[in-house]
Write a protein that holds these residues in place. Structure first.
Motif, PDB file in Angstrom:
ATOM      1  N   LEU A 183      47.134  51.179  43.039  1.00  0.00           N
ATOM      2  CA  LEU A 183      46.430  50.943  41.593  1.00  0.00           C
ATOM      3  C   LEU A 183      47.325  51.862  40.968  1.00  0.00           C
ATOM      4  N   GLN A 184      46.959  53.199  40.626  1.00  0.00           N
ATOM      5  CA  GLN A 184      47.537  54.032  39.863  1.00  0.00           C
ATOM      6  C   GLN A 184      48.904  53.750  39.664  1.00  0.00           C
ATOM      7  N   GLN A 185      49.245  53.718  40.620  1.00  0.00           N
ATOM      8  CA  GLN A 185      50.733  53.619  40.163  1.00  0.00           C
ATOM      9  C   GLN A 185      51.526  52.740  39.707  1.00  0.00           C
ATOM     10  N   VAL A 186      51.274  51.385  39.789  1.00  0.00           N
ATOM     11  CA  VAL A 186      51.565  49.933  39.961  1.00  0.00           C
ATOM     12  C   VAL A 186      50.608  49.639  38.063  1.00  0.00           C
ATOM     13  N   MET A 187      48.770  50.491  38.079  1.00  0.00           N
ATOM     14  CA  MET A 187      49.295  50.422  36.510  1.00  0.00           C
ATOM     15  C   MET A 187      49.907  51.089  35.823  1.00  0.00           C
ATOM     16  N   SER A 188      50.258  52.312  35.779  1.00  0.00           N
ATOM     17  CA  SER A 188      51.458  53.243  35.058  1.00  0.00           C
ATOM     18  C   SER A 188      52.547  53.190  35.045  1.00  0.00           C
ATOM     19  N   ASP A 189      52.947  52.207  36.073  1.00  0.00           N
ATOM     20  CA  ASP A 189      54.795  51.593  35.967  1.00  0.00           C
ATOM     21  C   ASP A 189      54.391  50.762  34.630  1.00  0.00           C
ATOM     22  N   TYR A 190      53.720  49.823  35.419  1.00  0.00           N
ATOM     23  CA  TYR A 190      53.908  48.166  34.395  1.00  0.00           C
ATOM     24  C   TYR A 190      53.012  48.243  33.614  1.00  0.00           C
ATOM     25  N   VAL A 191      51.931  48.952  33.442  1.00  0.00           N
ATOM     26  CA  VAL A 191      51.101  48.417  32.330  1.00  0.00           C
ATOM     27  C   VAL A 191      50.205  50.310  31.164  1.00  0.00           C
ATOM     28  N   GLY A 192      51.355  50.699  31.387  1.00  0.00           N
ATOM     29  CA  GLY A 192      50.719  51.713  30.389  1.00  0.00           C
ATOM     30  C   GLY A 192      50.792  51.926  28.884  1.00  0.00           C
ATOM     31  N   ILE A 193      52.226  52.377  28.685  1.00  0.00           N
ATOM     32  CA  ILE A 193      52.328  52.815  27.170  1.00  0.00           C
ATOM     33  C   ILE A 193      53.175  51.192  26.615  1.00  0.00           C
ATOM     34  N   VAL A 194      54.347  51.411  27.274  1.00  0.00           N
ATOM     35  CA  VAL A 194      55.658  50.121  26.480  1.00  0.00           C
ATOM     36  C   VAL A 194      55.105  49.458  27.739  1.00  0.00           C
ATOM     37  N   ARG A 195      55.189  47.927  27.346  1.00  0.00           N
ATOM     38  CA  ARG A 195      54.481  46.485  28.557  1.00  0.00           C
ATOM     39  C   ARG A 195      55.822  45.378  28.204  1.00  0.00           C
ATOM     40  N   THR A 196      55.621  44.879  29.114  1.00  0.00           N
ATOM     41  CA  THR A 196      56.735  43.709  29.611  1.00  0.00           C
ATOM     42  C   THR A 196      56.430  42.298  29.904  1.00  0.00           C
ATOM     43  N   ASN A 197      57.079  41.637  30.143  1.00  0.00           N
ATOM     44  CA  ASN A 197      56.311  40.076  30.444  1.00  0.00           C
ATOM     45  C   ASN A 197      56.734  40.149  32.290  1.00  0.00           C
ATOM     46  N   ILE A 198      57.770  40.798  32.377  1.00  0.00           N
ATOM     47  CA  ILE A 198      58.231  40.887  33.886  1.00  0.00           C
ATOM     48  C   ILE A 198      57.156  41.794  35.089  1.00  0.00           C
ATOM     49  N   ARG A 199      57.143  42.888  34.151  1.00  0.00           N
ATOM     50  CA  ARG A 199      56.037  44.000  34.168  1.00  0.00           C
ATOM     51  C   ARG A 199      54.668  43.802  34.457  1.00  0.00           C
ATOM     52  N   LEU A 200      53.860  42.847  33.297  1.00  0.00           N
ATOM     53  CA  LEU A 200      53.103  41.966  34.035  1.00  0.00           C
ATOM     54  C   LEU A 200      53.023  41.764  34.745  1.00  0.00           C
ATOM     55  N   GLU A 201      53.478  40.317  35.012  1.00  0.00           N
ATOM     56  CA  GLU A 201      53.786  39.479  36.683  1.00  0.00           C
ATOM     57  C   GLU A 201      53.614  39.948  37.851  1.00  0.00           C
ATOM     58  N   ARG A 202      54.169  41.596  37.784  1.00  0.00           N
ATOM     59  CA  ARG A 202      54.446  41.812  38.840  1.00  0.00           C
ATOM     60  C   ARG A 202      52.781  42.365  39.791  1.00  0.00           C
ATOM     61  N   ALA A 203      52.456  43.322  38.268  1.00  0.00           N
ATOM     62  CA  ALA A 203      51.174  44.221  38.128  1.00  0.00           C
ATOM     63  C   ALA A 203      49.935  42.488  38.799  1.00  0.00           C
ATOM     64  N   ALA A 204      50.061  42.235  38.110  1.00  0.00           N
ATOM     65  CA  ALA A 204      49.478  40.862  38.597  1.00  0.00           C
ATOM     66  C   ALA A 204      49.113  40.098  39.842  1.00  0.00           C
ATOM     67  N   LYS A 205      50.808  40.484  40.145  1.00  0.00           N
ATOM     68  CA  LYS A 205      51.044  40.117  42.163  1.00  0.00           C
ATOM     69  C   LYS A 205      50.300  40.930  43.376  1.00  0.00           C
ATOM     70  N   ARG A 206      50.869  42.003  43.120  1.00  0.00           N
ATOM     71  CA  ARG A 206      50.140  43.263  43.348  1.00  0.00           C
ATOM     72  C   ARG A 206      48.793  44.076  42.703  1.00  0.00           C
ATOM     73  N   LEU A 207      48.316  43.693  42.373  1.00  0.00           N
ATOM     74  CA  LEU A 207      46.807  43.661  42.304  1.00  0.00           C
ATOM     75  C   LEU A 207      46.261  42.663  42.512  1.00  0.00           C
ATOM     76  N   ASP A 208      46.684  41.309  42.805  1.00  0.00           N
ATOM     77  CA  ASP A 208      45.872  39.927  43.878  1.00  0.00           C
ATOM     78  C   ASP A 208      45.605  40.267  44.941  1.00  0.00           C
ATOM     79  N   LEU A 209      46.770  41.744  45.716  1.00  0.00           N
ATOM     80  CA  LEU A 209      47.071  41.168  46.841  1.00  0.00           C
ATOM     81  C   LEU A 209      46.095  42.734  47.222  1.00  0.00           C
TER      82      LEU A 209
END
Length: 535
Positions: free
Chosen positions: A447-473
């Motif tokens: 969880l901490q890895q996903v949030m830090s890498d994909y939902v940190g200071i700078v974000r992109t749509n694809i990062r947010l989509e990847r984060a959402a899929k991994r959080l669902d699992l």
């Protein structure tokens, strides 16, 4: 257990409310629940200070209001900003009356600091451990009231609502009511129910969702997750403030040591690995720009130079002055071999503060009847898209006071309540002790890895989509564990943090612009349609 006032959390917001309720109603019981020690709160780790207009010759309410609105980047509720700035002066005086000691000049006037985004010197502080001093004063005052009971080592699991009485409760259900909470007593490992006429959530922040944070281990977003599960309203979770200058220590995960913004207020200069003072390239206010700008600038410099940190230069500040104002920071740096008089301090941004949270009105009322929220877990409208430095402690006290004013009227005629026998005991049948803690600890790391890498200071749509899929699992796996194993604080916190992570990603998905603390390179500009994201 039954009580009149139930307070979840023993930081500045929770204790301020508890003190006022106990003093006004000496015949009523005030119960404060905390999941660890009473002083282990986000308040305790606040270094810089508390912002307030005390020098009316040089400063004014209008200046403080304008600074807050500018930092909030168009999303502040101006009415709330005016309330907090103007009422904050009285709340600060109450804190002083309760025994808090702020640093003074030789002539007896308070020493006032200046931090990023402030146009004047207005920060009251106690060296570099202001929060710890405030927590000490509040706890000492609380212990003097016989009708305040502080229960330690109890983990609040869920809010009690009509749902637990067998009714269907959804987001559209009118008049959802809070009757109290279920708690896991960590001393006897039993699930217990606590019924209350008034419940106040002062449960703090959620920095532990990220790999690196200035928050203590307790900051797991419990209050926000509980309200969301109870079908209450949450807003603006995408606005996670990263403090620009946490001490960089290679290999250290979890809580990072905070290098207060007051250090830059006293003249500290940010430099990259080449020794260049870079902030002038990003903002005319240089090192004293608002935190969102400074954090993004540091992130940019780290990516340009390929480093994991930048430096904070305080070598030009007289050493005796630095030690007097920042003794805690000085000792920490010395303990890891850094002489601040001759060496730069390595720093990097770390998750620090949640500007969004449980949606409240100007009296701290949530969308759930008889449930209030104050402090970092609440979204009052003060901070907008980015919190102005040292406004958080001020907000906590002002809204704790306003929660009390409203609750005091309700408690007089409050018929809220439910027969204790009507609330079912917690059902733990069919569950067993978890066979492997790694199922929890590894999910937390992911969880901490996903949030830090994909939902940190700078974000992109694809990062947010990847984060959402991994959080669902992660959510599916954790819910299965929750349904089949006995409860533990670790499992409950993981479940809450996954929920908070989901809310951050969901709100970030909905915001099709870059504003304040939310910067999406796919939408680099602000939208003309400014709105709050409410879930």
């Amino acid at each position: 257990m039954q009580t009149d006032f139930l307070v979840i959390g023993s930081g500045i917001a929770g204790l301020t409310f508890a003190l006022k309720a106990a003093q006004r109603f000496p015949d009523k019981k005030v119960l404060v629940i905390t999941k660890t020690q009473a002083d282990e709160t986000n308040t305790k780790y606040a270094q810089g200070g508390i912002a307030g207009v005390t020098d009316f010759e040089k400063d004014s309410f209008d200046k403080h209001i304008e600074d807050t609105l500018v930092a909030g980047d168009g999303l502040c509720n101006k009415q709330v900003v005016e309330i907090v700035v103007k009422e904050g002066v009285d709340r600060i005086q109450e804190l002083i009356d309760w025994g808090a000691r702020f640093d003074k000049e030789s002539d007896g006037d308070y020493k006032l600091g200046k931090e990023g985004g402030h146009s004047e010197f207005r920060i009251l502080h106690h060296k570099d451990i202001t929060g710890k001093e405030m927590e000490r004063a509040l706890l000492e005052a609380a212990h003097s009231f016989p009708n305040i009971e502080i229960v330690k080592h109890c983990f609040v699991v869920d809010l009690l609502t009509q749902h637990h009485l067998g009714y269907l409760v959804t987001k559209s259900t009118p008049h959802i009511e809070c009757y109290g909470v279920y708690v896991l007593n960590l001393q006897n490992h039993q699930m217990e129910k606590v019924l209350a006429k008034i419940t106040v959530l002062a449960s703090g922040g959620n920095g532990q969702v990220y790999r690196s944070t200035t928050n203590p281990n307790i900051a797991t977003g419990d209050g926000i997750a509980m309200v969301y599960r109870a079908k209450g309203r949450i807003e603006n979770m995408e606005f996670i403030q990263f403090h620009p200058t946490a001490l960089y220590e290679p290999g250290v995960r979890g809580q990072s040591f905070l290098i207060s913004e007051a250090v830059r207020g006293d003249g500290g200069i940010l430099r990259n690995k080449n020794g260049e003072a870079f902030m002038e390239r990003y903002d005319p206010r240089k090192d004293l720009a608002p935190r969102d700008i400074v954090a993004r600038a540091i992130d940019s410099e780290m990516k340009i130079t390929g480093t994991e940190h930048v430096y904070l230069d305080v070598t030009h500040i007289p050493n005796d002055k630095f030690i007097e104002h920042f003794p805690n920071i000085y000792e920490k740096c010395r303990s890891i071999g850094i002489d601040v008089a001759t060496q730069y301090i390595p720093v990097a941004p770390a998750a620090h503060y949640s500007c969004g949270g449980i949606k409240t009105d100007e009296w701290g009322r949530t969308s759930i009847k008889n449930l209030y929220a104050a402090g970092e877990c609440a979204s009052t409208g003060l901070h907008g898209a980015n919190r102005l430095a040292s406004n958080s402690l001020l907000e906590a006290m002002v809204f704790a006071h306003r929660c009390f004013i409203d609750a005091a009227e309700k408690i007089k005629a409050n018929t809220n309540g439910v027969d204790a026998q009507a609330v079912p005991d917690w059902k733990a049948t069919g569950t067993s002790q978890p066979k492997e803690m790694i199922l929890i600890t590894q999910s937390l790391k992911e969880l901490q890895q996903v949030m830090s890498d994909y939902v940190g200071i700078v974000r992109t749509n694809i990062r947010l989509e990847r984060a959402a899929k991994r959080l669902d699992l992660l959510w599916e796996e954790t819910e299965a564990l929750y349904q089949t194993t006995a409860l533990s604080p670790q499992l409950c916190e993981l479940r809450n943090m996954i929920t908070v992570g989901y809310l951050i990603v969901k709100c970030a998905h909905f915001r099709k612009e870059s504003r304040g603390l939310h910067f999406n390179t796919d939408y680099p500009y602000k939208s003309t349609l400014v709105q709050n994201i409410v879930l």
